[in-house]
Write an enzyme that holds these catalytic residues in place. Sequence first.
Site, PDB file in Angstrom:
ATOM      1  N   GLU A  62      -5.129  -4.809  10.589  1.00  0.00           N
ATOM      2  CA  GLU A  62      -4.095  -3.794  10.784  1.00  0.00           C
ATOM      3  C   GLU A  62      -4.340  -3.037  12.083  1.00  0.00           C
ATOM      4  OE1 GLU A  62      -2.149  -2.724   6.774  1.00  0.00           O
ATOM      5  OE2 GLU A  62      -3.787  -1.344   7.132  1.00  0.00           O
ATOM      6  N   GLU A 116      -6.370   4.832   7.911  1.00  0.00           N
ATOM      7  CA  GLU A 116      -6.140   6.260   7.635  1.00  0.00           C
ATOM      8  C   GLU A 116      -7.382   6.897   7.014  1.00  0.00           C
ATOM      9  OE1 GLU A 116      -2.496   5.724   5.462  1.00  0.00           O
ATOM     10  OE2 GLU A 116      -1.500   5.144   7.326  1.00  0.00           O
ATOM     11  N   SER A 169       3.731  -2.044  10.178  1.00  0.00           N
ATOM     12  CA  SER A 169       5.190  -2.123  10.335  1.00  0.00           C
ATOM     13  C   SER A 169       5.768  -3.478   9.956  1.00  0.00           C
ATOM     14  CB  SER A 169       5.593  -1.733  11.756  1.00  0.00           C
ATOM     15  OG  SER A 169       5.218  -0.382  12.013  1.00  0.00           O
ATOM     16  N   ASN A 193       0.870  -1.175   0.000  1.00  0.00           N
ATOM     17  CA  ASN A 193       0.000   0.000   0.000  1.00  0.00           C
ATOM     18  C   ASN A 193       0.908   1.227   0.000  1.00  0.00           C
ATOM     19  OD1 ASN A 193      -1.770   2.088   0.565  1.00  0.00           O
ATOM     20  ND2 ASN A 193      -2.033   1.519   2.728  1.00  0.00           N
ATOM     21  N   LYS A 226       0.130   4.353  -0.259  1.00  0.00           N
ATOM     22  CA  LYS A 226      -0.428   5.577   0.320  1.00  0.00           C
ATOM     23  C   LYS A 226      -0.180   6.757  -0.633  1.00  0.00           C
ATOM     24  CE  LYS A 226       0.260   3.398   4.715  1.00  0.00           C
ATOM     25  NZ  LYS A 226       0.381   3.504   6.159  1.00  0.00           N
TER      26      LYS A 226
HETATM   27  P1  PGA Z   1       3.160   0.389   7.502  1.00  0.00           P
HETATM   28  O1  PGA Z   1       1.682   0.587   6.911  1.00  0.00           O
HETATM   29  O2  PGA Z   1       3.674  -0.929   6.947  1.00  0.00           O
HETATM   30  O3  PGA Z   1       3.941   1.568   7.022  1.00  0.00           O
HETATM   31  O4  PGA Z   1       3.025   0.318   8.981  1.00  0.00           O
HETATM   32  C1  PGA Z   1       0.801  -0.492   6.759  1.00  0.00           C
HETATM   33  C2  PGA Z   1      -0.493  -0.008   6.157  1.00  0.00           C
HETATM   34  O5  PGA Z   1      -0.933   1.099   6.503  1.00  0.00           O
HETATM   35  O6  PGA Z   1      -1.123  -0.703   5.329  1.00  0.00           O
END
Ligand code: PGA
Length: 249
Positions: free
Chosen positions: A167, A97, A213, A9, A11
Amino acid sequence: MRRPVIAGNWKMYKTAAETRDFFRAFQPLVAGSNHCDIIVAPPFTALAAAVESARGSAIGIAGQNLHWASEGAFTGEISARMLVEAGCRGVVIGHSERRQYFGETDEGVNRKTKAALAAGLTPIVCVGETLAEREGQLTHTVLQHQFEGAFAALTPAEFSRILLAYEPVWAIGTGRTATPEMAAEAHRYLRDRAAAQFASEQASALRILYGGSVKPDNIKGLMAQDGIDGALVGGASLDPKSFAAIVNF
Ligand code: PGA
């Protein structure tokens, strides 16, 4: 056997040019990686570049959001049909988010999931509790609401096309991962919800991805857990080498 899925992802990162650069470096590193499904979800403006770059490979491209209407006066929104035309096979729905910053509700997630299914897209539906909810012993309650809200009135056949991502909000972008055992416990709970709302057949076939993460150095431990079928990767999916290392866990 559930086939693993590793999804990136991106973003609000990467232009179209940066997307082409990523694929040039990434593809040779996963050319022989037939053990899992690979998905990349770039921003809307980089979809065309991603689809073109991934053409001829097994890498699937997904959107990060959609609107539930097929078209209409919804400034700034994108429909399922538009994603399909752009070459997407899937779409991320209900990312924390979006829930946190853009007011996404369980009802909206449900409408978006139905719209994606109707258009032939694979919905990658995200659920997860905040730190306050976990500390308040509310993890199961929150997951139950999000699960039942997202998948209300879906048929078993529709549900069988879902990818579910667990998540925990406190683990996203914080460098703080859930332990493999914590993640596996939440996945078990979600699989039980699937069995309760649909049937054991759908529950045992459901692929549940962990997100929060995920990095090259913790993916192996996560994937070693019975009920963890893949990962939804944010930050570490932006770098071709680290994303390839996660794909090749
Ligand atoms: P991250 O994000 O791996 O940077 O923690 C995961 C996500 O939001 O899908």
